[in-house]
Design a protein around this motif. Structure first.
Motif, PDB file in Angstrom:
ATOM      1  N   TRP A  53       0.822  -1.218   0.000  1.00 15.59           N
ATOM      2  CA  TRP A  53       0.000   0.000   0.000  1.00 15.59           C
ATOM      3  C   TRP A  53       0.854   1.264   0.000  1.00 15.59           C
ATOM      4  CZ3 TRP A  53      -4.668  -0.861  -1.576  1.00 15.59           C
ATOM      5  CH2 TRP A  53      -5.231  -2.127  -1.373  1.00 15.59           C
ATOM      6  N   LYS A  67      -5.539   2.151   3.172  1.00 14.88           N
ATOM      7  CA  LYS A  67      -5.502   1.053   4.136  1.00 14.88           C
ATOM      8  C   LYS A  67      -6.001  -0.197   3.423  1.00 14.88           C
ATOM      9  CE  LYS A  67      -6.804   4.214   7.788  1.00 14.88           C
ATOM     10  NZ  LYS A  67      -8.037   4.863   8.173  1.00 14.88           N
ATOM     11  N   PRO A  68      -5.566  -1.376   3.855  1.00 18.21           N
ATOM     12  CA  PRO A  68      -6.099  -2.594   3.245  1.00 18.21           C
ATOM     13  C   PRO A  68      -7.625  -2.631   3.241  1.00 18.21           C
ATOM     14  CG  PRO A  68      -4.218  -3.127   4.631  1.00 18.21           C
ATOM     15  CD  PRO A  68      -4.529  -1.668   4.856  1.00 18.21           C
ATOM     16  N   GLN A  71      -9.464  -1.315   0.094  1.00 17.61           N
ATOM     17  CA  GLN A  71      -9.039  -1.917  -1.172  1.00 17.61           C
ATOM     18  C   GLN A  71     -10.043  -1.741  -2.314  1.00 17.61           C
ATOM     19  OE1 GLN A  71      -8.344  -6.008  -0.076  1.00 17.61           O
ATOM     20  NE2 GLN A  71     -10.514  -6.532  -0.128  1.00 17.61           N
TER      21      GLN A  71
END
Length: 186
Positions: A53, A67-68, A71
């Protein structure tokens, strides 16, 4: 650190993290296989210390470090994420060569269906094994899947000490430029 107990992480073994994908993307990033943290959260590249990221932002693909859990926002930028091997494991070395080759076959079918402009495999060893390209190096590949070009990128895992975030971002930026994706950094 993670909010998950060791037992919860182990319970995530063999889970599948759904793809973030759509037809006609500029770049479909392809991880090796999900780690246990990704499987536990349902988000790609979720392990703290994974540089995916930050490198995506440093290379200009995203306007900030996502942030994951954010996604799905990648789709708005013409980007997506999948994996060579769908099942989660604690370490990539738990995936055998035959499973990688089968993953390469299934990935080829996925790419033929989605038709991204570029497939970016993050992990040269995974690319070599999945596609039988033993001498492949980081960068654009001669192989294509239909009209989809392929780029092998360094693995963003914190375990890959050969590449810094800066040098990885330089390689990701080369792909971004080749794919015609604008630099989205402010």
């Amino acid at each position: 650190m993670t909010g998950f107990t060791p037992q919860e992480l182990q319970a995530a073994r063999d889970r599948v993290v759904p793809d973030v994908a759509a037809g006609g993307l500029s770049v479909l990033f392809c991880g090796i296989n999900p780690g246990l943290m990704s499987a536990a959260t349902g988000h790609h590249f979720a392990r703290p210390g994974n540089r995916f990221w930050p490198v995506l932002h440093l290379s200009g693909f995203t306007p900030r470090v996502l942030k994951p859990s954010e996604q799905q926002q990648l789709l708005a930028y013409g980007l997506g994420i999948t994996n060579v091997v769908a099942r989660a494991s604690a370490r990539a070395d738990e995936v055998g060569d035959e499973e990688f080759r089968e993953g390469g076959r299934l990935l080829t079918e996925r790419v033929e269906r989605l038709r991204p402009r570029w497939l970016a495999v993050v992990g040269i060893t995974a690319y070599r094994t999945a596609f039988g390209e033993r001498k492949a190096v980081i960068g654009p590949q001669e192989r294509t899947i239909g009209e989809t070009r392929i780029w092998a990128l360094p693995n963003p895992s914190g375990l890959n000490a050969h590449w810094t975030a800066r040098t990885m971002a330089e390689e990701f930026a080369r792909l971004r430029e080749a794919a015609g994706v604008p630099d989205r950094r402010s």
